[in-house]
Motif scaffolding. Structure first.
Motif, PDB file in Angstrom:
ATOM      1  N   ASN A  67      38.235  46.691  43.714  1.00  0.00           N
ATOM      2  CA  ASN A  67      39.456  46.529  44.516  1.00  0.00           C
ATOM      3  C   ASN A  67      39.129  46.535  46.004  1.00  0.00           C
ATOM      4  OD1 ASN A  67      41.443  46.085  42.563  1.00  0.00           O
ATOM      5  ND2 ASN A  67      41.624  48.260  42.119  1.00  0.00           N
ATOM      6  N   GLY A  68      38.135  47.302  46.402  1.00  0.00           N
ATOM      7  CA  GLY A  68      37.697  47.288  47.795  1.00  0.00           C
ATOM      8  C   GLY A  68      37.101  45.942  48.188  1.00  0.00           C
ATOM      9  N   LEU A 100      36.097  38.239  41.238  1.00  0.00           N
ATOM     10  CA  LEU A 100      36.260  39.694  41.277  1.00  0.00           C
ATOM     11  C   LEU A 100      37.398  40.138  40.365  1.00  0.00           C
ATOM     12  CD1 LEU A 100      35.793  40.347  45.102  1.00  0.00           C
ATOM     13  CD2 LEU A 100      34.312  41.211  43.267  1.00  0.00           C
ATOM     14  N   ASN A 101      38.467  39.359  40.320  1.00  0.00           N
ATOM     15  CA  ASN A 101      39.582  39.725  39.452  1.00  0.00           C
ATOM     16  C   ASN A 101      39.185  39.665  37.980  1.00  0.00           C
ATOM     17  OD1 ASN A 101      42.345  40.614  39.322  1.00  0.00           O
ATOM     18  ND2 ASN A 101      42.777  38.634  38.383  1.00  0.00           N
ATOM     19  N   ARG A 102      38.321  38.740  37.632  1.00  0.00           N
ATOM     20  CA  ARG A 102      37.822  38.699  36.242  1.00  0.00           C
ATOM     21  C   ARG A 102      37.086  39.990  35.900  1.00  0.00           C
ATOM     22  NH1 ARG A 102      35.470  32.555  36.305  1.00  0.00           N
ATOM     23  NH2 ARG A 102      37.448  31.520  35.908  1.00  0.00           N
ATOM     24  N   VAL A 103      36.262  40.462  36.835  1.00  0.00           N
ATOM     25  CA  VAL A 103      35.535  41.712  36.617  1.00  0.00           C
ATOM     26  C   VAL A 103      36.530  42.877  36.544  1.00  0.00           C
ATOM     27  CG1 VAL A 103      33.810  43.295  37.572  1.00  0.00           C
ATOM     28  CG2 VAL A 103      33.454  40.823  37.745  1.00  0.00           C
ATOM     29  N   CYS A 123      44.909  39.853  29.078  1.00  0.00           N
ATOM     30  CA  CYS A 123      44.328  38.557  28.719  1.00  0.00           C
ATOM     31  C   CYS A 123      44.810  37.531  29.721  1.00  0.00           C
ATOM     32  CB  CYS A 123      44.744  38.171  27.306  1.00  0.00           C
ATOM     33  SG  CYS A 123      44.092  36.589  26.783  1.00  0.00           S
ATOM     34  N   LYS A 124      43.920  37.106  30.600  1.00  0.00           N
ATOM     35  CA  LYS A 124      44.270  36.080  31.580  1.00  0.00           C
ATOM     36  C   LYS A 124      44.014  34.724  30.938  1.00  0.00           C
ATOM     37  CE  LYS A 124      45.155  38.944  34.908  1.00  0.00           C
ATOM     38  NZ  LYS A 124      46.507  39.258  35.240  1.00  0.00           N
ATOM     39  N   MET A 125      44.936  33.821  31.125  1.00  0.00           N
ATOM     40  CA  MET A 125      44.829  32.513  30.509  1.00  0.00           C
ATOM     41  C   MET A 125      44.822  31.448  31.585  1.00  0.00           C
ATOM     42  SD  MET A 125      45.971  33.147  26.921  1.00  0.00           S
ATOM     43  CE  MET A 125      46.131  31.495  26.571  1.00  0.00           C
ATOM     44  N   ASN A 126      44.035  30.413  31.358  1.00  0.00           N
ATOM     45  CA  ASN A 126      44.047  29.260  32.237  1.00  0.00           C
ATOM     46  C   ASN A 126      44.902  28.194  31.583  1.00  0.00           C
ATOM     47  OD1 ASN A 126      42.249  30.392  34.102  1.00  0.00           O
ATOM     48  ND2 ASN A 126      40.513  29.794  32.842  1.00  0.00           N
TER      49      ASN A 126
END
Length: 130
Positions: A67-68, A100-103, A123-126
């Motif tokens: 987050n930093g 970074l958001n994926r991590v 679960c992020k979807m494209n």
């Protein structure tokens, strides 16, 4: 006025909010934020996280770091200082923030597993545009 009741939320979300509140306290000036109110938020979030679990503490530290890094990448854009960056640099930062958001999501999902809340796995979807 009725009493405000706490809202239950997944531990992964609580950890994420905790680290963001910590970053605000660390990085923002007294003029930008109410530090006493922010400390109350931090204490509230900490009360819902079992900091006696070494693996959970390690993951919270990972979230704080990620987050930093996201904060650093977004700073100029959030402050309206992006005119000097140019579109190429803004694009680079957007890609970095995405990565970074994926991590970050991966760490939050690991938290859901170790605390026994797998139903809150993110679960992020494209979506392909048509």
């Amino acid at each position: 006025m009725s009493e405000i009741k706490p809202i239950a939320m997944p531990i992964s979300e609580l950890c994420d909010r905790l680290t963001i509140a910590q970053l605000k306290k660390e990085r923002l000036s007294d003029e930008e934020i109410n530090k006493a109110g922010l400390q109350k938020q931090i204490e509230y979030y900490e009360s819902g996280v079992d900091m006696d679990r070494p693996k959970l503490v390690s993951l919270v530290l990972d979230l704080h770091k990620i987050n930093g890094q996201m904060w650093d990448a977004e700073y100029a854009i959030r402050k309206g200082l992006d005119d000097d960056l140019g579109l190429e640099e803004i694009g680079r930062r957007a890609l970095k923030i995405r990565d970074l958001n994926r991590v970050r999501v991966s760490v939050k999902n690991e938290i859901t597993e170790i605390v026994g809340q797998p139903e809150f796995k993110d679960c992020k979807m494209n979506h392909a545009s048509s």
